[in-house]
Each structure stands twice: as structure tokens, then as C-alpha cells.
Design an enzyme around this catalytic site. Structure first.
Site, short mmCIF file in Angstrom:
data_model
loop_
_atom_site.label_atom_id
_atom_site.label_comp_id
_atom_site.label_asym_id
_atom_site.label_seq_id
_atom_site.Cartn_x
_atom_site.Cartn_y
_atom_site.Cartn_z
N SER A 30 -5.98 3.10 4.52
CA SER A 30 -5.45 2.35 3.37
C SER A 30 -6.54 1.69 2.55
O SER A 30 -6.45 0.51 2.18
CB SER A 30 -4.43 1.31 3.85
OG SER A 30 -3.50 1.01 2.85
N LYS A 52 0.04 3.77 -2.67
CA LYS A 52 -0.97 4.83 -2.55
C LYS A 52 -0.36 6.22 -2.40
O LYS A 52 -1.06 7.22 -2.56
CB LYS A 52 -1.90 4.50 -1.39
CG LYS A 52 -2.78 3.28 -1.69
CD LYS A 52 -3.44 2.70 -0.46
CE LYS A 52 -4.25 1.46 -0.86
NZ LYS A 52 -4.48 0.53 0.23
N SER A 92 0.79 -1.24 0.00
CA SER A 92 0.00 0.00 0.00
C SER A 92 0.82 1.28 0.00
O SER A 92 0.24 2.37 -0.06
CB SER A 92 -0.96 0.01 1.20
OG SER A 92 -2.03 -0.89 0.99
#
Length: 333
Positions: free
Chosen positions: A167, A112, A109
Site C-alpha cells: 500500500s 489504489k 487505500s
């Protein structure tokens, strides 16, 4: 007769060759007045042509941390805690700790970070986005989400908090579709933007970081992307927020409210902050393929920004252990 034909053939060939030389310009070199010299510097050439002075021109990496390929040897850091790790002291443009920083790793993640950077660059924070079927249908139900449902209407601002604090993979897909029309087209944009930032050892196929063989980055490339992202005040404000109360409308027009809490263990107090370091924010990431990952933005005791990265940590505690050790020993230059 054959002898005569051979002579005629040879003559024709020579005439054709001569014509070819004339047509292709293969003649004696002629000097060209005011020609560009490959021995001049780019700055000298540019200043002579666009009116700028040398002081107006800068190299791409002039303000970036640039280092070699060797790993840092230190008794203060247990390198076995993670596959790749680094500390970048921004104002000094120095990599003070390096461990396999150019090795390709799954980013989970921490992907991101780039998604948020692009959203803030091209999007309108007050734009209301509608959650499509495709945005949530392709997600593993057990993956990290922030609770969006089909038909929900949410602003880009709220979705970014869902993206970076808890997330949300669903938020990532909604943002990608809004910016580029589809997650596939957004992935193309991610690769374009990453390349423009110098992240040449990365490739992205989705906006959230769920595992894919063709989705990878390096600690150094993440530094380059994150370094650019933190130039945006909204980005810094989002990653430094401990808790955020979000609200949006569902498909029936009813208000949905949720409270999202930052996953950064330093901000929540689960892990003690390193000596002389004030943690501002960052992004965590975890998958079975990527291990435990963390990109961190901090200030050291000289008030200089520090970016630090851990990829493929053995466990969450190991990830924070090596991050703390790195910043304790190398965060202040």
C-alpha cells in the site's frame, strides 16, 4: 395624435411578432419522414442505423449486480461491525448482502484499486519511472509507503506491486505523475474513469486515499471499479501475490532490493477463510477517518467470482469478522 401613434406602435409590434414567429420556426408542425420516434427502443433505433442486430446490443448494466436501496436483514451478520458492507455474486449478477451500499464513505487505500486499474489501462509495465521530489515530499512520514526515495528509478510493474501489496502512497504518486504528469491531473482522470464505469457517487482528489473531505466513494461504486479491474490478468496476478521481491536503482545507480508482503489477512493466514470461499486477493485500507476497509475478490464453491466490500470497520478484527460472516452466509448465493 397620440391615438394615431398608439395604433402605429401596435401595428409595428404585430408585424415584429409575426416576423419573429417566421424566423424562429414557430409554425404548424410538419411530419418528418423517417423521424426518430422517442417511443422506439434505443436498440431498435441503433440497429436500423448501424446495421447491427438486437443481439449485438446490450444495456450498460446487463452484466452488473444491481439492487435496491434496502439493507439486508440477517442474524448471521453483525452489521454494527462496519458502516457499509456488501456481497456481489458476479455470475448471478446478484447482490446477496447489502448494508448502506450507496452511503458515501472515505475509501482510504482501497482508492489504489482505481489507481492500479488506470495504470494498467494506460501505462507500460516495463516503463522505468523516476521518483520526483513532489512524489514523496507531500506525504506524511507516518503514512504507508514502500520505501521509494528521490531519484529512484523503478518500473511501473514493480511500483504496482508496491502500490497494492504494501500500500505504498509513494508508489501511488509516482504512478500518477507518470500517467498524467501530476497527481492533480491524475485525479481528474480517476474521476473520468470512475464516471465511465458508472461510479457516480464517488469523487477522488489523490491516487492513494489519504483523507480529504472531497475524496469519497461507496461500497457499490467500489464494486463497479473493482469488477472492471479484475478483468485484467495482471491486476489479478498482483493482488493474489503473497510476497514479492522488488528491485530498482537509486539516484546513484545502486541496486535497491525489498520484499513486499500482502496486507490481506486471509492470504497471510492470519484470518481463516470463510466456508466454501477461496480468497484470491483484494485491497485493504485504513485511516482514522475511513476506519478499516477491505475489498475482496474470491471464488465460491460453485466457482463463481464473488466481490465483497467492507467500509469503515470499527477495527481490523471487526472488519474481518463481518467479511467472514457475510461470505459464510451469502457468498454462495
Amino acid at each position: 395624435m397620440r391615438h394615431i401613434l398608439k395604433k402605429k406602435t401596435a401595428a409595428v409590434f404585430l408585424l415584429a411578432a409575426a416576423a419573429s414567429l417566421l424566423l424562429t420556426g414557430c409554425t404548424e408542425r410538419q411530419d418528418v419522414e423517417n423521424a426518430y420516434s422517442i417511443y422506439d427502443t434505443t436498440a431498435a433505433y441503433a440497429s436500423a442505423n448501424d446495421g447491427s442486430s438486437d443481439s449485438d446490443l446490450s444495456l450498460f448494466a446487463a452484466d452488473l449486480c444491481v439492487g435496491g436501496t434496502e439493507n439486508t436483514e440477517s442474524d448471521s451478520v453483525i452489521a454494527d461491525c462496519a458502516e457499509s458492507a456488501a456481497v456481489f455474486v458476479v455470475d448471478d449478477a446478484e447482490i446477496t448482502y447489502a448494508q448502506n451500499i450507496y452511503e458515501k464513505c472515505y475509501p482510504a487505500s482501497t482508492t489504489k484499486i482505481l489507481t492500479a486499474y488506470i495504470a494498467l489501462k494506460y501505462g507500460d509495465l516495463d516503463e522505468v519511472m523516476t521518483v520526483s521530489d513532489a512524489a514523496i515530499d507531500d506525504l506524511d512520514p507516518s503514512s504507508s509507503v514502500c520505501g521509494l526515495q528521490k531519484g529512484d528509478q523503478i518500473t511501473l510493474r514493480n511500483a504496482l506491486y508496491g502500490l497494492m501489496l504494501c500500500s505504498g502512497n509513494d508508489a501511488a504518486n509516482v504512478i500518477a505523475e507518470t500517467i498524467s504528469g501530476s497527481t492533480e491531473d491524475f485525479a481528474d482522470l480517476m474521476n473520468e474513469e470512475a464516471l465511465a464505469l458508472g461510479a457516480t457517487h464517488s469523487h477522488f482528489v489523490n491516487p492513494h486515499g489519504l483523507p480529504d473531505d472531497d475524496h469519497y466513494t461507496t461500497a457499490y461504486d467500489l464494486y463497479l471499479i473493482f469488477q472492471e479491474a479484475v478483468q485484467n490478468e495482471d491486476f489479478v496476478s498482483i493482488i493474489s501475490t503473497l510476497s514479492y521481491d522488488a528491485s530498482w536503482l537509486d539516484a546513484s545507480g545502486n541496486t535497491v532490493t525489498q520484499t513486499w508482503t500482502n496486507t490481506n489477512g486471509y492470504l497471510t493466514g492470519k484470518y481463516a477463510q470463510p466456508d466454501g470461499i477461496t480468497v484470491i486477493g483484494g485491497k485493504t485500507g485504513t485511516t482514522s477517518a475511513a476506519g478499516y476497509c477491505l475489498v475482496l475478490y474470491s471464488m465460491n464453491e460453485s466457482s463463481s467470482p464473488v466481490i465483497s466490500v467492507v467500509l469503515n470497520g470499527n477495527s481490523r478484527s471487526d472488519m474481518y469478522k463481518i467479511m467472514t460472516q457475510m461470505l459464510d452466509a451469502f457468498g454462495n448465493g
